[in-house]
Design a protein around this motif. Sequence first.
Motif: not given
Length: 202
Positions: A104-105, A112-113, A126-135, A137-139
């Motif tokens: 991603r980077f 960013s989202r 079978s797991c589902c994942g989620v990625v959540i930025p802080i700030g 653009n994940s700054e």
Amino acid sequence: MRCASDGQIEEPQHSQMLKMDIDRSAEILRLRATVRDLLALSIIPEAWVGRQPPAIAADLADLLIGSLKLDFAFVRLCDPTGHQAVEVTRGDCWKRFPEWLQERFVRFGQVSRTEIVTNVGGVKKSCCGVVIPIGVNSERGLIAAACDRSDFPDQIDQQLLSVAANNAATAFQNARLINELPSVQKALRGGRLRQESADLSC
């Protein structure tokens, strides 16, 4: 449709009402659990006062695993300049997460989202994942979580994760500023002494 002559509820109608009661009870339990988790998250910033940045990240990862019943948690906290970043991982169901994040980077430069990733555990689990930025653009960092629950991550999961992440990011920023305070004070004292010396030499 058969009529009930003795005033009893017919079997199909009774089954439907029973199912509605079970669904309502499950929803009440879920709401109670959500309120409990929100209350727990709301008092955590007080517990982080005086803690060092690595400890804050580790506490958040442990909280996500323990309180939210996750199978995987990754926490990355940093200041907006990208310096002093700390990373903590708990659980191993998302084994390829480091590669996923690196890709991603490389492709986008940041997260960013919020992104939901399916089947992060591969074929066996079978797991589902989620990625959540802080700030923006994940700054200020990001969190990632994975769970084998069939409805993960629903809206409540994402809200709880966001609340926890933002609280941790604020605590991390405060800890960083506190750590920098002695050097700032020293620099100010040094500047004041130089100014006083210059004034005396005039």
